[in-house]
Write a protein that holds these residues in place. Structure first.
Motif, PDB file in Angstrom:
ATOM      1  N   ARG A 175      46.807 -28.402  -5.495  1.00  0.00           N
ATOM      2  CA  ARG A 175      47.715 -28.151  -4.373  1.00  0.00           C
ATOM      3  C   ARG A 175      47.804 -26.674  -4.016  1.00  0.00           C
ATOM      4  O   ARG A 175      47.959 -26.326  -2.857  1.00  0.00           O
ATOM      5  CB  ARG A 175      49.118 -28.659  -4.702  1.00  0.00           C
ATOM      6  N   TRP A 204      46.813 -22.658  -3.650  1.00  0.00           N
ATOM      7  CA  TRP A 204      45.703 -21.747  -3.386  1.00  0.00           C
ATOM      8  C   TRP A 204      45.953 -20.466  -4.180  1.00  0.00           C
ATOM      9  O   TRP A 204      47.045 -19.897  -4.094  1.00  0.00           O
ATOM     10  CB  TRP A 204      45.647 -21.426  -1.894  1.00  0.00           C
ATOM     11  N   GLU A 239      39.105 -25.146   1.630  1.00  0.00           N
ATOM     12  CA  GLU A 239      40.288 -25.887   2.053  1.00  0.00           C
ATOM     13  C   GLU A 239      39.871 -27.325   2.322  1.00  0.00           C
ATOM     14  O   GLU A 239      38.861 -27.572   2.996  1.00  0.00           O
ATOM     15  CB  GLU A 239      40.865 -25.273   3.321  1.00  0.00           C
ATOM     16  N   VAL A 240      40.626 -28.271   1.778  1.00  0.00           N
ATOM     17  CA  VAL A 240      40.370 -29.689   2.013  1.00  0.00           C
ATOM     18  C   VAL A 240      41.682 -30.344   2.432  1.00  0.00           C
ATOM     19  O   VAL A 240      42.751 -29.939   1.999  1.00  0.00           O
ATOM     20  CB  VAL A 240      39.782 -30.405   0.775  1.00  0.00           C
ATOM     21  N   THR A 241      41.564 -31.333   3.273  1.00  0.00           N
ATOM     22  CA  THR A 241      42.738 -32.086   3.708  1.00  0.00           C
ATOM     23  C   THR A 241      42.588 -33.511   3.207  1.00  0.00           C
ATOM     24  O   THR A 241      41.585 -34.167   3.468  1.00  0.00           O
ATOM     25  CB  THR A 241      42.863 -32.078   5.251  1.00  0.00           C
ATOM     26  N   ARG A 246      47.044 -30.281   3.150  1.00  0.00           N
ATOM     27  CA  ARG A 246      45.970 -29.323   2.852  1.00  0.00           C
ATOM     28  C   ARG A 246      46.032 -28.919   1.388  1.00  0.00           C
ATOM     29  O   ARG A 246      47.103 -28.677   0.840  1.00  0.00           O
ATOM     30  CB  ARG A 246      46.101 -28.092   3.733  1.00  0.00           C
ATOM     31  N   ARG A 247      44.856 -28.856   0.768  1.00  0.00           N
ATOM     32  CA  ARG A 247      44.752 -28.485  -0.637  1.00  0.00           C
ATOM     33  C   ARG A 247      43.607 -27.494  -0.817  1.00  0.00           C
ATOM     34  O   ARG A 247      42.833 -27.249   0.104  1.00  0.00           O
ATOM     35  CB  ARG A 247      44.508 -29.739  -1.484  1.00  0.00           C
ATOM     36  N   CYS A 248      43.491 -26.983  -2.033  1.00  0.00           N
ATOM     37  CA  CYS A 248      42.433 -26.035  -2.368  1.00  0.00           C
ATOM     38  C   CYS A 248      41.444 -26.708  -3.323  1.00  0.00           C
ATOM     39  O   CYS A 248      41.846 -27.272  -4.339  1.00  0.00           O
ATOM     40  CB  CYS A 248      43.041 -24.801  -3.037  1.00  0.00           C
TER      41      CYS A 248
END
Length: 142
Positions: free
Chosen positions: A40, A42, A74-76, A82-84
């Motif tokens: 979660r 960054w 970054e990924v959703t 949004r997560r790392c």
């Protein structure tokens, strides 16, 4: 030498071999085929981490190996959050073992506090049973 590393529990792994198996699965890889760990938060100190830093994995209460950090993506998720994604070098480097109490999430790790890599001649060895590794680490043998 890296300016900074991360340390993280390898939840669900009972050995380095099981971590390798998981990271070889399609679920653990990105579109580029590289293993990644999604979290979660960054890292605020990303530039320092990407200057040669690694993620050190705690397996069964012991730091046992590391992987070089290549980048952060970054990924959703399907939930829209949004997560790392920590994108990792696929090579897992075994380290000397060090006991580590459980903790949540990941933590920064100063290079001086990081366990040393095992010599290249010992990289292909099977992991010792966790109880034996912990006992040997406790008395300073490994």
């Amino acid at each position: 030498m890296a300016k900074l590393h991360l340390i993280k529990l390898s939840v669900g792994s009972d050995s380095i071999e099981s971590l390798i198996t998981w990271q070889s699965s399609n679920r653990a890889k990105g579109a580029d085929g590289l293993p990644r760990h999604i979290t979660r938060m960054w890292p605020k100190r990303a530039a320092e981490l990407l200057d040669g830093g690694s993620i050190y994995w705690v397996v069964q209460g012991l730091v046992q190996c590391r992987q070089r950090l290549l980048r952060f993506d970054e990924v959703t998720g399907s939930d829209g959050i949004r997560r790392c994604a920590f994108v990792l070098d696929p090579e897992i480097i075994r380290t000397t073992t060090a006991q580590k109490r459980p903790f949540q999430g990941w933590r920064y790790l100063k290079p001086g506090d990081a366990p040393a890599d095992l010599p290249s001649s010992r990289q292909s060895e099977d992991s010792l049973p966790p109880d034996l590794s912990a006992a040997l680490a406790d008395i300073g043998v490994i």
